[in-house]
Scaffold this motif. Structure first.
Motif, PDB file in Angstrom:
ATOM      1  N   ASP A 399      27.157  50.489  43.734  1.00 53.76           N
ATOM      2  CA  ASP A 399      28.506  50.670  43.737  1.00 53.76           C
ATOM      3  C   ASP A 399      29.239  49.917  42.606  1.00 53.76           C
ATOM      4  OD1 ASP A 399      28.531  51.853  46.163  1.00 53.76           O
ATOM      5  OD2 ASP A 399      29.547  50.461  47.322  1.00 53.76           O
ATOM      6  N   ASN A 407      35.845  52.741  35.699  1.00 53.47           N
ATOM      7  CA  ASN A 407      36.807  51.657  34.693  1.00 53.47           C
ATOM      8  C   ASN A 407      36.572  51.832  33.421  1.00 53.47           C
ATOM      9  OD1 ASN A 407      38.297  51.237  37.256  1.00 53.47           O
ATOM     10  ND2 ASN A 407      37.070  49.248  37.563  1.00 53.47           N
ATOM     11  N   CYS A 417      37.798  59.461  45.571  1.00 50.80           N
ATOM     12  CA  CYS A 417      36.376  58.594  46.041  1.00 50.80           C
ATOM     13  C   CYS A 417      35.901  59.441  47.475  1.00 50.80           C
ATOM     14  CB  CYS A 417      36.658  57.170  46.199  1.00 50.80           C
ATOM     15  SG  CYS A 417      35.103  56.194  46.321  1.00 50.80           S
ATOM     16  N   THR A 425      37.094  53.467  50.820  1.00 51.22           N
ATOM     17  CA  THR A 425      38.157  52.573  50.587  1.00 51.22           C
ATOM     18  C   THR A 425      38.003  51.438  49.963  1.00 51.22           C
ATOM     19  OG1 THR A 425      39.176  53.636  52.671  1.00 51.22           O
ATOM     20  CG2 THR A 425      40.191  51.796  51.804  1.00 51.22           C
ATOM     21  N   GLU A 426      36.895  50.603  50.165  1.00 53.18           N
ATOM     22  CA  GLU A 426      36.670  49.343  49.693  1.00 53.18           C
ATOM     23  C   GLU A 426      36.230  49.659  47.967  1.00 53.18           C
ATOM     24  OE1 GLU A 426      36.926  46.406  50.452  1.00 53.18           O
ATOM     25  OE2 GLU A 426      37.938  47.504  52.177  1.00 53.18           O
ATOM     26  N   ALA A 428      37.348  52.427  46.155  1.00 50.34           N
ATOM     27  CA  ALA A 428      38.491  52.760  45.621  1.00 50.34           C
ATOM     28  C   ALA A 428      39.601  51.560  45.348  1.00 50.34           C
ATOM     29  CB  ALA A 428      39.585  53.791  46.620  1.00 50.34           C
ATOM     30  N   LYS A 429      39.709  50.339  46.060  1.00 51.90           N
ATOM     31  CA  LYS A 429      40.294  49.158  45.919  1.00 51.90           C
ATOM     32  C   LYS A 429      39.833  48.724  44.503  1.00 51.90           C
ATOM     33  CE  LYS A 429      41.359  47.948  50.553  1.00 51.90           C
ATOM     34  NZ  LYS A 429      40.868  47.269  51.836  1.00 51.90           N
ATOM     35  N   ARG A 430      38.749  48.967  43.955  1.00 56.37           N
ATOM     36  CA  ARG A 430      38.190  48.333  42.730  1.00 56.37           C
ATOM     37  C   ARG A 430      38.452  49.144  41.339  1.00 56.37           C
ATOM     38  NH1 ARG A 430      32.150  47.132  43.945  1.00 56.37           N
ATOM     39  NH2 ARG A 430      32.315  46.054  41.919  1.00 56.37           N
ATOM     40  N   GLU A 432      40.683  50.683  38.524  1.00 54.10           N
ATOM     41  CA  GLU A 432      41.718  50.443  37.645  1.00 54.10           C
ATOM     42  C   GLU A 432      42.481  51.511  37.376  1.00 54.10           C
ATOM     43  OE1 GLU A 432      39.840  48.858  34.160  1.00 54.10           O
ATOM     44  OE2 GLU A 432      39.331  47.051  35.155  1.00 54.10           O
ATOM     45  N   THR A 433      43.384  52.055  38.506  1.00 48.78           N
ATOM     46  CA  THR A 433      44.063  53.250  38.291  1.00 48.78           C
ATOM     47  C   THR A 433      45.561  52.896  38.878  1.00 48.78           C
ATOM     48  OG1 THR A 433      43.259  53.830  40.256  1.00 48.78           O
ATOM     49  CG2 THR A 433      41.908  54.635  38.625  1.00 48.78           C
ATOM     50  N   PHE A 435      46.761  55.036  41.161  1.00 48.57           N
ATOM     51  CA  PHE A 435      46.513  55.527  42.541  1.00 48.57           C
ATOM     52  C   PHE A 435      45.115  56.156  42.621  1.00 48.57           C
ATOM     53  CE2 PHE A 435      48.262  58.698  40.206  1.00 48.57           C
ATOM     54  CZ  PHE A 435      47.568  59.917  40.446  1.00 48.57           C
ATOM     55  N   VAL A 438      41.225  59.071  48.522  1.00 48.15           N
ATOM     56  CA  VAL A 438      39.924  58.894  49.584  1.00 48.15           C
ATOM     57  C   VAL A 438      39.758  60.026  50.228  1.00 48.15           C
ATOM     58  CG1 VAL A 438      38.644  57.510  51.132  1.00 48.15           C
ATOM     59  CG2 VAL A 438      40.327  56.110  49.444  1.00 48.15           C
TER      60      VAL A 438
END
Length: 490
Positions: A399, A407, A417, A425-426, A428-430, A432-433, A435, A438
């Motif tokens: 990951d 990024n 993702c 989801t986890e 996706a939270k990382r 740098e976008t 939006f 998922v």
């Protein structure tokens, strides 16, 4: 006034729309269809005097339009949306012919969305009036006051949808507007002027000046009477706009495209991910929010490639006016050269062509869906936006590696993702976008924020975020206790 053009039996004016009137020019430029390169007609080119007339008209119309209540403006805007609906088929035919957009996508998606862009923001504006904030010291009344004359510059890949996406909140906020439509696809904005006229919008509230970005667009954004600039397009053009806006201290909203990741985790449903991946070829890849950099876990990469190839091979390429067509033409010969140049240079630098990589036999402006692998993270094809049906594929083991690759560009608009929902989801939270979707793609809500970071843009559009840009936020402060002026320290 110039002679009306006839495109697919639809009559449309080639001239500007200024202060409620059609205005001709001493210079016109040719407009060709990307479908078969036929000449659609000649379009009036906006000269300095046309821009000055349009801004002057918008400036003169601003006091009366901004003085209306949001409810009164809503009456006009609802009628504008109704007029778009009455001309739904005309909008579909015009944009399909001058921008190459699928006729089916226009009728089922774009025209209904254009109407909603107007009515939704007209309704949303009703909730923004005089918001109270109560503190121990004072009653605060927060107002969203109209900013003034707004310049809107729209791109050629989705002129009607993105034009109304900006126009809706700008007008609902009480601003008056000057639009510079894309020179490669100006016809639906011209038809929108007819809708505004039929809806009874007061003269000067909406003005449309056609022309080239380097001349007409530059003159528009340079006018010191402009209070807001909203632009969707390329990074180099945005940088020039930002310089001019900075000199005049004018707020800008910039949506500049992306080089978004499409991450496929080891626990992803491969077939579903591949089916969604094929959507990245939609509109011949001329979609700013498409996930064009595929990052696939090495353990499933081979199976994913085969699944994706199956979907890519099955795509039907052809005339966008035909109902069975899934991918139409690239907008302009210059854009075809740009796309093919990216692919040719990537292959020369060692990239492996999995499929596509050449002009499609259907026609000169059709390019085959393409996938390249064996590409390095710092390569041109990975770092720069192609804006065509060209994807790259890289693999990862962890990951952390996926996140680093995702990024690792100057862009940060969106992404996709795929994987177990909690896991995806986890990850996706990382990202740098602005939006990231998922296990999905293309879900949009007009109340949600849209926009990017880094070179993908400045600002957010949608919901309250649109009005924060198109308005001046004012705080009216009323003290709870009698106020005594004093310079003394307390």
């Amino acid at each position: 006034m110039g002679k009306l053009l006839s495109v697919a039996d639809i009559s449309v004016s080639p001239d500007h729309y200024i202060d409620g009137q059609r205005v001709s020019s001493t210079r016109y430029f040719d407009l060709h269809s990307p479908i078969d390169q036929r000449l659609l007609g000649q379009i009036a080119e906006g000269l300095d005097e046309h821009v000055d007339q349009a801004v002057s008209a918008a400036k003169a119309a601003f006091p009366a339009w901004s003085a209306l209540s949001a409810a009164d403006r809503k009456v006009f805007l609802d009628r504008l949306a109704e007029e778009i609906g009455k001309r739904a088929d005309a909008f579909c035919q015009l944009e399909s012919n001058d921008a190459g957009v699928l006729l089916s996508r226009m009728s089922h998606g774009v025209v209904p969305r254009a109407m909603l862009n107007i009515t939704h923001f007209a309704e949303h504006a009703l909730s923004l009036q005089d918001r109270p904030i109560d503190t121990a010291q004072a009653h605060h009344i927060v107002r969203h006051d109209p900013a003034g004359v707004t310049a809107i510059i729209t791109p050629w890949n989705a002129p009607l949808m993105l034009g109304t996406w900006k126009l809706g909140p700008a007008l609902a906020a009480g601003n008056t507007v000057v639009i510079k439509p894309p020179e490669w696809a100006p016809l639906t904005m011209s038809l929108l002027a007819d809708c505004a006229d039929a809806a009874g919008l007061p003269p000067g509230v909406l003005n449309i000046v056609q022309g080239y970005g380097a001349t007409t667009g530059n003159r528009l954004v340079s006018d010191p009477r402009i209070a807001r600039i909203s632009f969707t397009g390329s990074v180099p053009t945005a940088q020039k706009i930002a310089q001019v806006a900075g000199a005049n201290l004018v707020p800008v909203s910039l949506e500049l495209g992306g080089k978004s990741p499409f991450i496929v985790l080891a626990d992803a449903h491969i077939d579903k991910a591949a089916a969604t991946g094929a959507l990245m070829y939609r509109n011949a890849g001329q979609v700013c929010l498409a996930g064009t950099r595929f990052l696939v876990h090495s353990s499933i990469a081979e199976r994913f490639v085969e699944a994706m190839r199956g979907y890519a091979d099955g795509l039907r390429i052809g005339d966008p006016r035909e109902p069975e067509t899934e991918i139409g033409p690239i907008i302009h010969p210059r854009q075809v050269e740009r796309v093919s140049g990216f692919v040719d240079r990537a292959i020369a630098d060692g990239a492996k062509l999995l499929w596509g990589g050449k002009q499609h036999p259907f026609g000169a402006q059709y390019y085959s869906p393409t996938m390249l692998t064996n590409v390095s993270q710092d390569s041109e094809i990975v770092q720069n936006e192609v804006f065509g049906p060209v994807l790259t594929l890289q693999t990862f083991e962890t990951d952390d590696e996926a996140v680093e690759l995702a990024n690792g560009t100057n862009y940060g608009l969106g992404g996709v993702c795929y994987g177990d929902e909690g896991h995806a989801t986890e990850v996706a939270k990382r990202m740098e976008t602005g939006f990231i979707w998922v296990n999905s793609f293309g879900i949009r809500d007009l109340d949600a924020p849209f926009g990017g970071i880094k070179h993908s843009g400045i600002g957010r559009e949608g919901g309250d975020w649109s009005f924060e840009f198109f308005c001046n936020i004012k705080d009216v402060v009323v003290p709870k206790k009698p106020f005594e002026a004093s310079f003394s320290q307390r």
